[in-house]
Design a protein around this motif. Structure first.
Motif, PDB file in Angstrom:
ATOM      1  N   LYS A   1     -31.900   1.577   9.838  1.00  0.00           N
ATOM      2  CA  LYS A   1     -31.094   0.722  10.723  1.00  0.00           C
ATOM      3  C   LYS A   1     -29.864   1.447  11.263  1.00  0.00           C
ATOM      4  CE  LYS A   1     -32.413  -3.596   8.531  1.00  0.00           C
ATOM      5  NZ  LYS A   1     -32.002  -4.674   7.620  1.00  0.00           N
ATOM      6  N   HIS A   2     -29.414   2.489  10.567  1.00  0.00           N
ATOM      7  CA  HIS A   2     -28.205   3.195  10.981  1.00  0.00           C
ATOM      8  C   HIS A   2     -28.483   4.361  11.923  1.00  0.00           C
ATOM      9  CE1 HIS A   2     -26.663   0.780   7.704  1.00  0.00           C
ATOM     10  NE2 HIS A   2     -25.457   1.021   8.167  1.00  0.00           N
ATOM     11  N   GLN A   3     -29.741   4.669  12.181  1.00  0.00           N
ATOM     12  CA  GLN A   3     -30.074   5.791  13.062  1.00  0.00           C
ATOM     13  C   GLN A   3     -29.635   5.560  14.503  1.00  0.00           C
ATOM     14  OE1 GLN A   3     -34.284   6.136  12.146  1.00  0.00           O
ATOM     15  NE2 GLN A   3     -33.886   7.977  10.942  1.00  0.00           N
ATOM     16  N   SER A   4     -29.509   4.312  14.912  1.00  0.00           N
ATOM     17  CA  SER A   4     -29.092   4.012  16.281  1.00  0.00           C
ATOM     18  C   SER A   4     -27.575   4.077  16.452  1.00  0.00           C
ATOM     19  CB  SER A   4     -29.611   2.638  16.689  1.00  0.00           C
ATOM     20  OG  SER A   4     -29.028   1.640  15.867  1.00  0.00           O
ATOM     21  N   LYS A   5     -26.843   4.188  15.365  1.00  0.00           N
ATOM     22  CA  LYS A   5     -25.371   4.252  15.427  1.00  0.00           C
ATOM     23  C   LYS A   5     -24.970   5.719  15.566  1.00  0.00           C
ATOM     24  CE  LYS A   5     -25.029   0.028  12.793  1.00  0.00           C
ATOM     25  NZ  LYS A   5     -24.478  -0.679  11.657  1.00  0.00           N
ATOM     26  N   THR A   6     -24.847   6.164  16.803  1.00  0.00           N
ATOM     27  CA  THR A   6     -24.688   7.593  17.073  1.00  0.00           C
ATOM     28  C   THR A   6     -23.283   8.139  16.813  1.00  0.00           C
ATOM     29  OG1 THR A   6     -24.343   7.096  19.413  1.00  0.00           O
ATOM     30  CG2 THR A   6     -26.599   7.615  18.707  1.00  0.00           C
ATOM     31  N   SER A   7     -22.335   7.303  16.447  1.00  0.00           N
ATOM     32  CA  SER A   7     -21.007   7.813  16.068  1.00  0.00           C
ATOM     33  C   SER A   7     -20.981   8.268  14.605  1.00  0.00           C
ATOM     34  CB  SER A   7     -19.939   6.741  16.294  1.00  0.00           C
ATOM     35  OG  SER A   7     -20.171   5.634  15.437  1.00  0.00           O
ATOM     36  N   ILE A   8     -22.047   7.980  13.881  1.00  0.00           N
ATOM     37  CA  ILE A   8     -22.136   8.368  12.470  1.00  0.00           C
ATOM     38  C   ILE A   8     -22.620   9.811  12.377  1.00  0.00           C
ATOM     39  CG2 ILE A   8     -23.387   7.966  10.302  1.00  0.00           C
ATOM     40  CD1 ILE A   8     -23.514   4.987  11.090  1.00  0.00           C
ATOM     41  N   GLY A   9     -21.911  10.599  11.550  1.00  0.00           N
ATOM     42  CA  GLY A   9     -22.319  11.977  11.309  1.00  0.00           C
ATOM     43  C   GLY A   9     -22.694  12.217   9.868  1.00  0.00           C
ATOM     44  N   ALA A  10     -22.392  11.233   8.997  1.00  0.00           N
ATOM     45  CA  ALA A  10     -22.671  11.423   7.567  1.00  0.00           C
ATOM     46  C   ALA A  10     -22.932  10.082   6.901  1.00  0.00           C
ATOM     47  CB  ALA A  10     -21.488  12.101   6.886  1.00  0.00           C
ATOM     48  N   HIS A  11     -23.874  10.114   5.971  1.00  0.00           N
ATOM     49  CA  HIS A  11     -24.148   8.982   5.092  1.00  0.00           C
ATOM     50  C   HIS A  11     -24.039   9.509   3.674  1.00  0.00           C
ATOM     51  CE1 HIS A  11     -25.900   6.679   8.389  1.00  0.00           C
ATOM     52  NE2 HIS A  11     -26.754   7.661   8.617  1.00  0.00           N
ATOM     53  N   ASP A  12     -23.579   8.687   2.785  1.00  0.00           N
ATOM     54  CA  ASP A  12     -23.641   9.019   1.366  1.00  0.00           C
ATOM     55  C   ASP A  12     -24.169   7.791   0.653  1.00  0.00           C
ATOM     56  OD1 ASP A  12     -23.495  10.500  -0.934  1.00  0.00           O
ATOM     57  OD2 ASP A  12     -21.339  10.828  -0.845  1.00  0.00           O
ATOM     58  N   ILE A  13     -25.020   8.046  -0.328  1.00  0.00           N
ATOM     59  CA  ILE A  13     -25.691   6.973  -1.046  1.00  0.00           C
ATOM     60  C   ILE A  13     -25.542   7.205  -2.536  1.00  0.00           C
ATOM     61  CG2 ILE A  13     -27.953   5.958  -1.572  1.00  0.00           C
ATOM     62  CD1 ILE A  13     -28.781   6.700   1.284  1.00  0.00           C
ATOM     63  N   PHE A  14     -25.236   6.131  -3.255  1.00  0.00           N
ATOM     64  CA  PHE A  14     -25.289   6.158  -4.711  1.00  0.00           C
ATOM     65  C   PHE A  14     -26.369   5.184  -5.129  1.00  0.00           C
ATOM     66  CE2 PHE A  14     -24.463   4.410  -8.851  1.00  0.00           C
ATOM     67  CZ  PHE A  14     -24.299   5.560  -9.611  1.00  0.00           C
ATOM     68  N   LEU A  15     -27.284   5.659  -5.970  1.00  0.00           N
ATOM     69  CA  LEU A  15     -28.328   4.812  -6.527  1.00  0.00           C
ATOM     70  C   LEU A  15     -28.175   4.804  -8.037  1.00  0.00           C
ATOM     71  CD1 LEU A  15     -31.377   6.103  -4.446  1.00  0.00           C
ATOM     72  CD2 LEU A  15     -30.001   4.049  -4.031  1.00  0.00           C
ATOM     73  N   GLY A  16     -27.916   3.639  -8.592  1.00  0.00           N
ATOM     74  CA  GLY A  16     -27.867   3.485 -10.039  1.00  0.00           C
ATOM     75  C   GLY A  16     -29.244   3.117 -10.535  1.00  0.00           C
ATOM     76  N   GLN A  17     -29.735   3.853 -11.519  1.00  0.00           N
ATOM     77  CA  GLN A  17     -31.084   3.663 -12.050  1.00  0.00           C
ATOM     78  C   GLN A  17     -31.001   3.353 -13.539  1.00  0.00           C
ATOM     79  OE1 GLN A  17     -34.212   6.432 -10.775  1.00  0.00           O
ATOM     80  NE2 GLN A  17     -34.581   6.882 -12.931  1.00  0.00           N
ATOM     81  N   VAL A  18     -31.842   2.467 -14.013  1.00  0.00           N
ATOM     82  CA  VAL A  18     -31.867   2.119 -15.434  1.00  0.00           C
ATOM     83  C   VAL A  18     -32.463   3.285 -16.223  1.00  0.00           C
ATOM     84  CG1 VAL A  18     -32.798   0.525 -17.165  1.00  0.00           C
ATOM     85  CG2 VAL A  18     -31.983  -0.358 -14.962  1.00  0.00           C
ATOM     86  N   ARG A  19     -31.709   3.738 -17.214  1.00  0.00           N
ATOM     87  CA  ARG A  19     -32.115   4.851 -18.081  1.00  0.00           C
ATOM     88  C   ARG A  19     -32.815   4.347 -19.326  1.00  0.00           C
ATOM     89  NH1 ARG A  19     -26.898   5.945 -17.443  1.00  0.00           N
ATOM     90  NH2 ARG A  19     -26.436   5.128 -19.500  1.00  0.00           N
ATOM     91  N   ALA A  20     -33.677   5.184 -19.865  1.00  0.00           N
ATOM     92  CA  ALA A  20     -34.348   4.893 -21.136  1.00  0.00           C
ATOM     93  C   ALA A  20     -33.471   5.412 -22.274  1.00  0.00           C
ATOM     94  CB  ALA A  20     -35.727   5.535 -21.172  1.00  0.00           C
ATOM     95  N   ASP A  21     -32.263   4.857 -22.388  1.00  0.00           N
ATOM     96  CA  ASP A  21     -31.353   5.267 -23.457  1.00  0.00           C
ATOM     97  C   ASP A  21     -31.968   4.977 -24.821  1.00  0.00           C
ATOM     98  OD1 ASP A  21     -29.374   6.216 -21.801  1.00  0.00           O
ATOM     99  OD2 ASP A  21     -28.169   4.385 -21.888  1.00  0.00           O
TER     100      ASP A  21
END
Length: 142
Positions: free
Chosen positions: A21-41
């Motif tokens: 959805k953000h590909q059409s927003k041409t003023s954006i030059g960078a994305h950063d993503i954090f994904l929290g994943q459940v660990r098998a602690d």
């Protein structure tokens, strides 16, 4: 105010659609993503198989909103999104998705760390770690 909660795990298709959805927003030059994943602690000899998330939803959504707004004030962001799971999320599944966009990478790098640290410390979301023998213990954020 936006509802940041999603039932169950956050699907990879949902994450992919958010990026698309953000590909059409041409003023954006960078994305950063954090994904929290459940660990098998392994806790006291027991392996975690899932986390059951609950929250004070109204308070948590208010906190998510305040964190997003503070990030917009502190960093030069174009977009910012926070999604957190409610309910059962199995080991290996995604429970937290934080997505920021900016004109330049430095702002997005700094904003994502700022937001995730505040989320972990301030938002009233609680996780009950469920073990393979179906016993459980409340998770402590680190």
């Amino acid at each position: 105010m936006k509802n940041s909660f999603r039932p169950g795990p956050i699907a990879s298709e949902f994450i992919g659609d958010a990026i698309k959805k953000h590909q059409s927003k041409t003023s954006i030059g960078a994305h950063d993503i954090f994904l929290g994943q459940v660990r098998a602690d392994n806790i006291e000899g027991k392996e975690v198989k899932a986390i059951e998330y609950t929250a004070y939803e109204e308070m948590a959504n208010k906190a998510f909103h305040e964190i997003r707004e503070a990030a917009f004030e502190k960093f030069d962001l174009t977009c910012s999104h926070i999604y957190h799971s409610l309910g059962t999320v199995l080991v290996g599944e995604i429970c937290l998705f934080v997505f920021v966009s900016s004109a330049h990478r430095k702002a997005s790098f700094e904003a994502i760390e700022y937001m995730v640290e505040r989320i972990k410390k301030e938002v009233p979301v609680f996780g009950k770690e469920v073990f393979e023998d179906n016993t459980h213990v409340w998770k402590v954020n680190k």
